[in-house]
Design an enzyme around this catalytic site. Structure first.
Site, mmCIF file in Angstrom:
data_model
loop_
_atom_site.group_PDB
_atom_site.id
_atom_site.type_symbol
_atom_site.label_atom_id
_atom_site.label_comp_id
_atom_site.label_asym_id
_atom_site.label_seq_id
_atom_site.Cartn_x
_atom_site.Cartn_y
_atom_site.Cartn_z
ATOM 1 N N HIS A 48 -24.269 -3.725 -14.758
ATOM 2 C CA HIS A 48 -24.716 -4.604 -13.405
ATOM 3 C C HIS A 48 -25.170 -3.262 -12.513
ATOM 4 C CE1 HIS A 48 -24.014 -5.347 -9.243
ATOM 5 N NE2 HIS A 48 -24.314 -6.662 -9.495
ATOM 6 N N ASN A 53 0.892 -1.274 -0.011
ATOM 7 C CA ASN A 53 0.155 0.105 -0.086
ATOM 8 C C ASN A 53 0.919 1.311 0.179
ATOM 9 O OD1 ASN A 53 -2.936 0.822 0.412
ATOM 10 N ND2 ASN A 53 -1.813 1.905 2.020
ATOM 11 N N SER A 91 -18.239 -7.111 -7.830
ATOM 12 C CA SER A 91 -19.282 -6.747 -7.056
ATOM 13 C C SER A 91 -19.468 -7.202 -5.859
ATOM 14 C CB SER A 91 -20.480 -6.840 -8.004
ATOM 15 O OG SER A 91 -21.851 -6.416 -7.222
HETATM 16 P P1 NBP Z 1 -10.830 3.628 -1.818
HETATM 17 O O1 NBP Z 1 -11.431 3.854 -3.093
HETATM 18 O O2 NBP Z 1 -11.147 4.179 -0.830
HETATM 19 O O3 NBP Z 1 -9.175 3.938 -2.239
HETATM 20 C C1 NBP Z 1 -8.158 4.085 -1.122
HETATM 21 C C2 NBP Z 1 -6.934 3.098 -1.655
HETATM 22 O O4 NBP Z 1 -6.372 3.919 -2.706
HETATM 23 C C3 NBP Z 1 -5.945 3.144 -0.492
HETATM 24 O O5 NBP Z 1 -5.082 2.025 -0.356
HETATM 25 C C4 NBP Z 1 -5.100 4.497 -1.059
HETATM 26 O O6 NBP Z 1 -3.643 4.534 -0.483
HETATM 27 C C5 NBP Z 1 -4.825 4.447 -2.339
HETATM 28 N N1 NBP Z 1 -4.473 5.295 -3.176
HETATM 29 C C6 NBP Z 1 -5.162 6.461 -3.458
HETATM 30 BR BR1 NBP Z 1 -6.785 7.314 -2.770
HETATM 31 N N2 NBP Z 1 -4.386 7.483 -4.335
HETATM 32 C C7 NBP Z 1 -3.377 6.836 -4.620
HETATM 33 C C8 NBP Z 1 -2.051 6.892 -5.454
HETATM 34 N N3 NBP Z 1 -1.955 8.042 -6.235
HETATM 35 N N4 NBP Z 1 -1.220 5.996 -5.402
HETATM 36 C C9 NBP Z 1 -1.290 4.728 -4.953
HETATM 37 N N5 NBP Z 1 -2.334 4.367 -3.921
HETATM 38 C C10 NBP Z 1 -3.295 5.538 -3.788
HETATM 39 O O7 NBP Z 1 -10.733 2.023 -1.679
HETATM 40 P P2 NBP Z 1 -11.764 0.819 -1.499
HETATM 41 O O8 NBP Z 1 -13.104 1.413 -0.976
HETATM 42 O O9 NBP Z 1 -11.311 -0.150 -0.982
HETATM 43 O O10 NBP Z 1 -11.909 0.641 -3.008
HETATM 44 C C11 NBP Z 1 -10.756 0.006 -3.973
HETATM 45 C C12 NBP Z 1 -11.285 0.094 -5.425
HETATM 46 O O11 NBP Z 1 -12.414 -0.888 -5.411
HETATM 47 C C13 NBP Z 1 -12.287 1.581 -5.925
HETATM 48 O O12 NBP Z 1 -11.728 1.483 -7.326
HETATM 49 C C14 NBP Z 1 -13.485 1.144 -5.793
HETATM 50 O O13 NBP Z 1 -14.518 1.833 -6.381
HETATM 51 C C15 NBP Z 1 -13.812 -0.348 -5.904
HETATM 52 N N6 NBP Z 1 -14.883 -0.871 -5.288
HETATM 53 C C16 NBP Z 1 -15.193 -0.645 -4.005
HETATM 54 C C17 NBP Z 1 -16.334 -1.190 -3.651
HETATM 55 C C18 NBP Z 1 -16.804 -1.001 -2.234
HETATM 56 O O14 NBP Z 1 -17.851 -1.491 -1.745
HETATM 57 N N7 NBP Z 1 -16.272 -0.152 -1.424
HETATM 58 C C19 NBP Z 1 -16.981 -2.246 -4.205
HETATM 59 C C20 NBP Z 1 -16.639 -2.628 -5.437
HETATM 60 C C21 NBP Z 1 -15.540 -2.088 -5.991
HETATM 61 P P3 NBP Z 1 -3.344 5.077 0.914
HETATM 62 O O15 NBP Z 1 -3.792 4.312 2.017
HETATM 63 O O16 NBP Z 1 -1.790 5.540 0.886
HETATM 64 O O17 NBP Z 1 -4.213 6.518 0.983
#
Ligand code: NBP
Length: 482
Positions: A190, A36, A132
């Site tokens: 979806h 990370n 999903s």
């Molecule tokens: P987030 O969408 O909240 O993203 C946080 C992560 O992105 C952290 O690991 C953060 O690192 C990293 N990050 C960012 Br912000 N900018 C960065 C950069 N410039 N370089 C490297 N790392 C970076 O996390 P999430 O909710 O776990 O979702 C992850 C993905 O999955 C997203 O695309 C989301 O749309 C998708 N998704 C989410 C869900 C859901 O239910 N949440 C479902 C399906 C898909 P850091 O810790 O250093 O800030």
């Protein structure tokens, strides 16, 4: 490059989704490299869940890449958009031809197409995978929609099958959707269908409340009963739970203390935008996005509350029960129409981008793990498996018969809603779509006449080939055009 590492897969981006997917891989016996941007997240994962399997923590991109066996499988789970590009730029120079980069975030499929094109030039496989099921799904089994090359899927498919949810017949909810952006495209649709499903359920709730006069607890019971039948689905199940919940602070039904303003984020809106670009009619999904948008326009709503509307008393006793049964029919028929539109949009995308998507396989991977999982999806899988060339879901004999059986109640519900002033954009738009498809003639003929009148846009005739224009400003004779 130095020796190969031992990790079968690596996950970079360890917020809720990434860390749960990494744990899911580890729990399934895979050695997982984890990384990370901010190292504290990696440490937290190892400290809290390190005993769930074999993790290889890495603090730098170089360490992370070195930990992976070849060909490398590197999954990116960071915020969609710029962060995904930043991570790709950071890691791509460290990779070799044959390596596989997987983006499991909610990327726009056009971004996925661009990234796939760019990485392909360097011999690197890029797999845009729609995932999903939220954080619970990521940990216990999501529905996974990967795009990308056949070669990448061969190297990745069995691992994804292990971490995916399993349908009731034991099949993992993952399938190779198609090349480049196909997986993220299908994930987008979806989510569009999810919007439409939720809107239809919300309208059913409102009708039971306003017209049948049921309190939320009774509506929860009604949804529970519906969940025993053909509407059996995750969304109906959680609807019953939400409606049965009482607010601890006030003792009121929870649904009555929540502000009635809904959010509409990326993917639902993208679905409609892309449908407009492709010229695919998806009014059910569009109405769902607009209904959420309207709910948030508080100024407009406040200024309109005193507008005249009908006055009506809720139904009682057997009449209320009869109406509730009609609502179930209307909900089911409208749901068939929503899925018809969603699958039509997938078909259109597949044709436009040359993806050759198997619609039966798509329905099959939505049967478990994802938000729209439902018994109903077995039926859709069967329909497309039996007839892959089905022009639309409504052409399936079984669905057509069910709609036929539901239509009288469906029409009555829409008419009652209009008479009583209950907004049902989803039910109404679904019925209008259905009637438009079955109409022997549409008023589009008149529209074409108008267009020819004011803009010489020309028209086609029903009785012979060619384009024509009528000299509206002259003697109104018809001339061939073009
Ligand atoms: P987030 O969408 O909240 O993203 C946080 C992560 O992105 C952290 O690991 C953060 O690192 C990293 N990050 C960012 Br912000 N900018 C960065 C950069 N410039 N370089 C490297 N790392 C970076 O996390 P999430 O909710 O776990 O979702 C992850 C993905 O999955 C997203 O695309 C989301 O749309 C998708 N998704 C989410 C869900 C859901 O239910 N949440 C479902 C399906 C898909 P850091 O810790 O250093 O800030």
């Amino acid at each position: 490059m130095s020796d190969s590492g031992t990790a079968r897969i690596g996950v970079t981006g360890l917020a809720v989704m990434g860390s749960n997917l990494a744990r899911n891989f580890a729990r399934n016996g895979y050695t997982v490299a984890v990384h990370n941007r901010t190292a504290a997240r990696t440490q937290a994962l190892i400290e809290e869940f390190g005993d769930e399997g074999t993790f290889v923590p890495a603090t730098t991109p170089e360490e992370f890449v070195a930990a992976l066996e070849r060909p490398r499988r590197l999954m990116i789970m960071v915020k969609a958009g710029g962060p995904t590009d930043a991570v790709i730029e950071e890691f791509a120079p460290l990779l070799e031809p044959g390596d596989i980069v997987i983006d499991g975030g909610n990327a726009h499929f056009e971004d996925t197409r661009r990234r796939e094109r760019e990485l392909r030039k360097r011999g690197i496989h890029f797999v845009g995978a729609g995932i999903s099921g939220g954080e619970e799904g990521a940990l216990h089994g999501p529905s996974i929609m990967p795009g990308g090359s056949d070669e990448a899927y061969t190297a990745l498919g069995p691992m994804l099958a292990d971490i995916a949810a399993k349908a009731h017949d034991g099949a993992p909810t993952v399938a190779h959707i198609g090349p480049d952006g196909a997986g993220h495209y299908v994930k987008m649709v979806h989510n569009g269908i999810e919007y439409a499903d939720m809107q239809l359920i919300a309208e059913a709730y409102q009708l039971l409340r306003s017209v049948a006069g049921y309190p939320p607890a009774r509506i929860a019971e009604t949804f529970r009963a519906w969940n025993e039948g053909r509407l059996d689905s995750y969304l109906i199940e959680i609807t019953a739970d939400v409606l049965a919940h009482t607010d601890a602070a006030t003792g009121k039904p929870f649904v009555d203390i929540v502000a009635d303003r809904a959010e509409q984020k990326g993917t639902g809106r993208w679905t409609v935008q892309i449908a407009l670009d492709l010229g695919v009619p998806v009014p059910g999904i569009a109405e769902a996005v607009f209904a959420r948008s309207l709910s948030g326009h508080t100024g407009l709503r406040d200024a309109s509350r005193e507008l005249p509307g009908p006055v009506s008393e809720p139904l009682e006793g057997a009449a209320a029960e009869r109406f509730a049964a009609r609502v179930e029919q209307a909900l089911y028929a409208s749901k068939i129409v929503s899925y018809t539109q969603g699958f039509d949009q997938i078909r259109a995308g597949s044709e436009t981008y040359g993806w050759d998507i198997d619609l039966g396989a798509v329905a099959s991977v939505w049967r478990a793990g994802c938000i729209i999982r439902a018994v109903f999806l077995d039926r859709i899988t069967e329909a497309y498996t039996a007839r892959p060339e089905l022009p639309s879901l409504l052409s399936d004999t079984g669905f057509a018969q069910e709609i036929g059986a539901a239509q009288e109640d469906w029409r009555e519900v829409v008419a009652t809603a209009a008479r009583q002033g209950v907004p049902t954009p989803g039910f109404s738009a679904a019925l209008a779509y259905y009637d438009a498809l079955r109409a022997p003639r549409l008023p589009a003929a008149l529209t074409q006449g108008q267009r020819d009148f004011f803009g010489a846009h020309t028209y086609r005739r029903t009785d012979r080939e060619g384009s024509f224009h009528t000299l509206w400003g002259g003697d109104r004779s018809e001339i061939p055009a073009g």
